[in-house]
Design an enzyme around this catalytic site. Sequence first.
Site, PDB file in Angstrom:
ATOM      1  N   ASP A 106      28.411  43.741   7.316  1.00  0.00           N
ATOM      2  CA  ASP A 106      27.104  43.093   7.144  1.00  0.00           C
ATOM      3  C   ASP A 106      27.315  41.656   6.705  1.00  0.00           C
ATOM      4  O   ASP A 106      28.080  41.390   5.773  1.00  0.00           O
ATOM      5  CB  ASP A 106      26.280  43.805   6.054  1.00  0.00           C
ATOM      6  CG  ASP A 106      25.683  45.119   6.532  1.00  0.00           C
ATOM      7  OD1 ASP A 106      25.635  45.342   7.769  1.00  0.00           O
ATOM      8  OD2 ASP A 106      25.255  45.915   5.688  1.00  0.00           O
ATOM      9  N   ASP A 142      30.310  43.799   2.961  1.00  0.00           N
ATOM     10  CA  ASP A 142      29.160  42.888   2.944  1.00  0.00           C
ATOM     11  C   ASP A 142      29.598  41.490   2.489  1.00  0.00           C
ATOM     12  O   ASP A 142      30.296  41.355   1.485  1.00  0.00           O
ATOM     13  CB  ASP A 142      28.104  43.400   1.946  1.00  0.00           C
ATOM     14  CG  ASP A 142      27.740  44.860   2.146  1.00  0.00           C
ATOM     15  OD1 ASP A 142      26.950  45.159   3.054  1.00  0.00           O
ATOM     16  OD2 ASP A 142      28.250  45.718   1.382  1.00  0.00           O
ATOM     17  N   ASP A 175      30.788  50.126   4.068  1.00  0.00           N
ATOM     18  CA  ASP A 175      30.835  48.934   4.910  1.00  0.00           C
ATOM     19  C   ASP A 175      31.410  47.781   4.083  1.00  0.00           C
ATOM     20  O   ASP A 175      31.792  47.974   2.927  1.00  0.00           O
ATOM     21  CB  ASP A 175      29.429  48.589   5.421  1.00  0.00           C
ATOM     22  CG  ASP A 175      28.488  48.120   4.302  1.00  0.00           C
ATOM     23  OD1 ASP A 175      28.888  48.138   3.119  1.00  0.00           O
ATOM     24  OD2 ASP A 175      27.350  47.738   4.619  1.00  0.00           O
TER      25      ASP A 175
HETATM   26  P1  GTP Z   1      28.680  50.837  -0.045  1.00  0.00           P
HETATM   27  O1  GTP Z   1      28.535  49.950   1.149  1.00  0.00           O
HETATM   28  O2  GTP Z   1      28.501  52.266   0.298  1.00  0.00           O
HETATM   29  O3  GTP Z   1      29.937  50.588  -0.810  1.00  0.00           O
HETATM   30  O4  GTP Z   1      27.508  50.492  -1.070  1.00  0.00           O
HETATM   31  P2  GTP Z   1      26.731  49.123  -1.209  1.00  0.00           P
HETATM   32  O5  GTP Z   1      26.174  49.064  -2.584  1.00  0.00           O
HETATM   33  O6  GTP Z   1      27.562  47.971  -0.750  1.00  0.00           O
HETATM   34  O7  GTP Z   1      25.501  49.370  -0.241  1.00  0.00           O
HETATM   35  P3  GTP Z   1      24.969  48.533   1.007  1.00  0.00           P
HETATM   36  O8  GTP Z   1      26.062  47.897   1.772  1.00  0.00           O
HETATM   37  O9  GTP Z   1      24.085  49.466   1.765  1.00  0.00           O
HETATM   38  O10 GTP Z   1      24.018  47.450   0.382  1.00  0.00           O
HETATM   39  C1  GTP Z   1      24.492  46.396  -0.420  1.00  0.00           C
HETATM   40  C2  GTP Z   1      23.344  45.720  -1.093  1.00  0.00           C
HETATM   41  O11 GTP Z   1      22.509  45.096  -0.144  1.00  0.00           O
HETATM   42  C3  GTP Z   1      22.471  46.699  -1.874  1.00  0.00           C
HETATM   43  O12 GTP Z   1      22.209  46.134  -3.125  1.00  0.00           O
HETATM   44  C4  GTP Z   1      21.181  46.752  -1.120  1.00  0.00           C
HETATM   45  O13 GTP Z   1      20.089  46.863  -2.006  1.00  0.00           O
HETATM   46  C5  GTP Z   1      21.164  45.427  -0.404  1.00  0.00           C
HETATM   47  N1  GTP Z   1      20.435  45.558   0.848  1.00  0.00           N
HETATM   48  C6  GTP Z   1      20.694  46.392   1.870  1.00  0.00           C
HETATM   49  N2  GTP Z   1      19.768  46.246   2.834  1.00  0.00           N
HETATM   50  C7  GTP Z   1      18.929  45.299   2.431  1.00  0.00           C
HETATM   51  C8  GTP Z   1      17.761  44.682   2.980  1.00  0.00           C
HETATM   52  O14 GTP Z   1      17.325  45.024   4.065  1.00  0.00           O
HETATM   53  N3  GTP Z   1      17.166  43.682   2.262  1.00  0.00           N
HETATM   54  C9  GTP Z   1      17.656  43.281   1.066  1.00  0.00           C
HETATM   55  N4  GTP Z   1      17.039  42.294   0.413  1.00  0.00           N
HETATM   56  N5  GTP Z   1      18.721  43.847   0.501  1.00  0.00           N
HETATM   57  C10 GTP Z   1      19.355  44.844   1.170  1.00  0.00           C
HETATM   58 MN    MN Z   2      28.197  47.831   1.238  1.00  0.00          MN
HETATM   59 MN    MN Z   3      25.727  46.809   3.715  1.00  0.00          MN
END
Ligand code: GTP
Ligand code: MN
Ligand code: MN
Length: 413
Positions: A337, A206, A204
């Site tokens: 996100d 972020d 995704d």
């Molecule tokens: P990819 O999207 O697969 O590239 O990996 P990513 O590391 O970006 O994972 P992801 O988008 O799922 O999450 C990004 C960060 O947001 C991670 O460090 C998670 O720990 C954090 N995160 C995700 N969901 C939550 C939540 O509900 N609360 C909090 N505080 N942090 C979150």
């Molecule tokens: Mn991500």
């Molecule tokens: Mn995410």
Amino acid sequence: EDPDAELAVVSLPSYACQRHTPLQHHNKGLIGALSILAENAELSENEGRGVAFRRAAALLKSLPQEIGRAGQLRGLPCLGDHSLRVIKEVLEDGGCREVEATKESEQFKAMKALTGIFGVGPKTADRWFREGIHTPSDLQRSGHTLNRAQQAGLQHYDDLNLPVTKAEADAICLIVERAVGEVLPGAEITLIGGFRRGKQTGHDVDFLITHPEEGREEGLMVKVVSWLEAQGLLLYQKTTRNSYLEGKDGPARPPSNMDRFERCFSIFRLSAEQLRRTTHSTTDPSSRVNTDLHTVPPQSALRRSDSSAQMDGQVRVESSVWSQGSGSRSWRAVRLDLVVSPYSQFAFALLGWTGSKLFERELRRWAVHERAMTLSSHTLYDSRQKLYLRAGSEQEIFALLGLEYIPPCGRNA
Ligand code: GTP
Ligand code: MN
Ligand code: MN
């Protein structure tokens, strides 16, 4: 290179937040095996087991060289009995029976396929699996009532399971930047998650949004989301006002900040035209890269088809995602996100949302067990002094925790 050479590493610290974990590492086979077992444990909701395999894998990711034999691992932390057994088997036999059996198991395959649907977690997937539903098509045929997220997830299943490229993330960044600028001039947007850690693809995109004047960010998420929706750019969105008390990751935040932390899970409609525009403005046309349809090079999801460009003056968008079957696609779905944070909490939000998930978990574990502090994406609470510690940068937070600063590219645990 002598595989029997003892590792140059004498010792590595045991918390991932005490080490640099780069994106590129030297033990892909071992890490791949441990990751399958971690994933299987997570899908079976065996969190402790999952974390143990993730920690072992992360330790191997931070090693400066390839492991040739198990003796080289002597004295290293984070490697439990089970992980060591798997590592030894892979080193000696070139594979591990438990890993192979897991990969081939109907349950693992079904759970992966079903949780690959946006809006479906392990609990729901397991219930469906036990009803004989193993694939998204089975689910579609079953006539089950799905919630809005799951309907969208099923509808955009293929797109959402294709990796998002950095070029696509950059294209979305420009659009969200524009949305934010229109609804609140002066607001700032930062790319977080895996892309901030230097990854070239992700599941995704972020973003963290804030405004330098504390309080101006209130209500910002609703405005940004409305702007994007009005442009027809969101295929799905769910916006939540994150009450601190509901979070599992920290103490109750002061009531004044109670509902300031907002987030939005969405599915973005990225058009080929938007992607083309960004790629052309950000890449040097002389460094154009030719790719085949399956290997998308870093930074560029696009390839210009010179013949068609000469013929009709148009640029065709071609990559594994963008050209499917006969014609090229005009858009794709991408998970997006968004998080809005008050300026005073920005450093904590930035640290908390940059990841990786294991790195975040390790930071919080370090804080609690080694410093008697509670770290969240909002604050750091010192339980000995009984006070909240403020910080204006990630560097300050690491310092407050008594940790060496690890830059985002070293947080790929
Ligand atoms: P990819 O999207 O697969 O590239 O990996 P990513 O590391 O970006 O994972 P992801 O988008 O799922 O999450 C990004 C960060 O947001 C991670 O460090 C998670 O720990 C954090 N995160 C995700 N969901 C939550 C939540 O509900 N609360 C909090 N505080 N942090 C979150
Ligand atoms: Mn991500
Ligand atoms: Mn995410």
